[in-house]
Design an enzyme around this catalytic site. Structure first.
Site, PDB file in Angstrom:
ATOM      1  N   HIS A   1      35.126  39.192  46.109  1.00 34.47           N
ATOM      2  CA  HIS A   1      34.999  40.542  46.661  1.00 34.47           C
ATOM      3  C   HIS A   1      36.229  40.915  47.489  1.00 34.47           C
ATOM      4  O   HIS A   1      36.607  42.087  47.534  1.00 34.47           O
ATOM      5  CB  HIS A   1      33.732  40.651  47.507  1.00 34.47           C
ATOM      6  CG  HIS A   1      32.494  40.863  46.706  1.00 34.47           C
ATOM      7  ND1 HIS A   1      31.647  41.933  46.903  1.00 34.47           N
ATOM      8  CD2 HIS A   1      31.969  40.157  45.671  1.00 34.47           C
ATOM      9  CE1 HIS A   1      30.640  41.867  46.034  1.00 34.47           C
ATOM     10  NE2 HIS A   1      30.811  40.794  45.286  1.00 34.47           N
TER      11      HIS A   1
ATOM     12  N   VAL B   1      39.317  43.983  45.932  1.00 38.34           N
ATOM     13  CA  VAL B   1      39.515  45.229  46.688  1.00 38.34           C
ATOM     14  C   VAL B   1      40.836  45.130  47.450  1.00 38.34           C
ATOM     15  O   VAL B   1      40.914  44.502  48.503  1.00 38.34           O
ATOM     16  CB  VAL B   1      38.344  45.494  47.656  1.00 38.34           C
ATOM     17  CG1 VAL B   1      38.587  46.780  48.446  1.00 38.34           C
ATOM     18  CG2 VAL B   1      37.028  45.584  46.891  1.00 38.34           C
TER      19      VAL B   1
ATOM     20  N   GLY C   1      43.402  43.347  46.958  1.00 36.16           N
ATOM     21  CA  GLY C   1      44.068  42.055  46.981  1.00 36.16           C
ATOM     22  C   GLY C   1      43.475  41.024  47.923  1.00 36.16           C
ATOM     23  O   GLY C   1      42.622  41.316  48.760  1.00 36.16           O
TER      24      GLY C   1
ATOM     25  N   THR D   1      20.994  24.460  36.178  1.00 38.05           N
ATOM     26  CA  THR D   1      21.649  23.585  37.169  1.00 38.05           C
ATOM     27  C   THR D   1      22.247  24.457  38.279  1.00 38.05           C
ATOM     28  O   THR D   1      23.471  24.572  38.398  1.00 38.05           O
ATOM     29  CB  THR D   1      22.760  22.732  36.513  1.00 38.05           C
ATOM     30  OG1 THR D   1      23.696  23.620  35.861  1.00 38.05           O
ATOM     31  CG2 THR D   1      22.181  21.762  35.501  1.00 38.05           C
TER      32      THR D   1
END
Length: 329
Positions: A67, A71, A73, A252
């Site tokens: 995230h 946005v 970099g 898993t």
């Protein structure tokens, strides 16, 4: 009207490429060898301690990194807290579900570094998050790899800058490919980085559309495995508390592995944006390849993570090293 000839256009493109190269050129392994030689071990120890306290640290840190980088970099702008004068990235609607343990991982690692005199305020929060992300992948059984360091922390963080830059659970391959391409990432990078969904969890409300209200013709997405539908409905009844979350990987969930791709082959991708990787002819061959070869997936994931880490790197006057990862200097 401005007329742009081919020569001017070529020069513009070359200039853009040069700018991108320069922004990531300062990244290198052992960047802090002179100023804080034990930086990676200090961060690793802090991350390991945090993971021992709660497993959520692993998927939370990994998701926080994505995230942040998507946005503007990889500049730790997602860490900034909002003020009376500024609503920051972390308070955008699409970031409200970021688990606090991811932020706390960076904070704890920063505290550990600041406790060492020669390392105090020498390492950027962006680099701390990069190292911590590598470490949580490895602590979950994933590959160990070297990271490039030398990022500066961003000087801006606004909620308004987030919209339209993050993948959504309902995205198809066209939309996903477009989003990743804007960050210089290829179709293969997109498929590899989606493999991070081998870890983590999602709120039940994010999958309601696939099991209850798919479209006017059918309530259930026909690409979802029937047994998986039953399992999802049991875990996520219609009236469930919206804060309840389920595992991204039903097989898993605490292991970084290639089972994510095996799940897609069986119709057990949690989001539409997961399952389309198998149903779309452009991505299916790669899903099949990595489902059958975990080592190939691991190497592809490493390569794509390194590329992701070069996105939007801040240099010179465009960044600094924050004294507090959650606030501008």
């Amino acid at each position: 009207m401005v007329v742009v000839n081919k020569t001017n256009l070529l020069l513009l493109l070359l200039s853009l490429c040069l700018t991108l190269d320069l922004s990531s050129a300062q990244l290198r392994r052992n960047f802090y060898a002179g100023s804080c030689p034990n930086v990676e071990q200090i961060v690793r120890n802090a991350v390991q301690k945090k993971v021992q306290q709660t497993f959520t640290t692993i998927p939370a840190t990994l998701r926080l990194y994505f995230h942040d980088c998507f946005v503007n970099g990889c500049d730790a702008s997602v860490m900034i807290a909002s003020t009376n004068n500024n609503k920051a990235e972390k308070d955008h609607e699409e970031n409200l579900s970021l688990a606090g343990d991811g932020f706390d991982t960076v904070i704890k690692a920063k505290e550990a570094l600041d406790a060492v005199p020669n390392c105090r305020n020498k390492v950027s929060c962006a680099d701390i998050l990069t190292m911590a992300t590598r470490d949580v992948v490895n602590l979950a059984g994933g590959p160990q790899y070297d990271v490039e360091l030398g990022r500066l922390d961003g000087l801006s963080s606004t909620a308004a800058s987030v919209g339209g830059k993050l993948p959504h659970p309902t995205d198809d391959v066209n939309k996903l490919t477009s989003l990743f391409a804007k960050n210089g990432l290829s179709l293969n990078d997109m498929i590899a980085l989606s493999g991070a969904h081998t870890l983590g969890f999602a709120h039940c409300t994010k999958v309601f559309n696939r099991i209850y209200t798919f479209n006017k013709t059918t309530k259930v997405d026909p690409t979802v495995n029937k047994d998986y539908v039953t399992e999802l409905k049991a875990s996520c009844p219609r009236n469930i508390d919206p804060r309840v979350a389920i595992n991204m990987d039903p097989t898993t969930p605490r292991q970084f592995d290639n089972v994510y791709y095996k799940n897609l082959q069986q119709g057990k991708g949690l989001f539409t944006s997961d399952q389309v990787l198998f149903t779309d002819r452009r991505s299916k061959p790669t899903v099949d390849l990595w489902a059958n070869n975990g080592q190939l997936f691991n190497q592809a994931f490493i390569n794509s993570m390194i590329k992701l880490g070069r996105v939007g790197v801040k240099t010179g006057s465009n960044g600094n090293i924050r004294r507090d990862c959650g606030a501008f200097n």
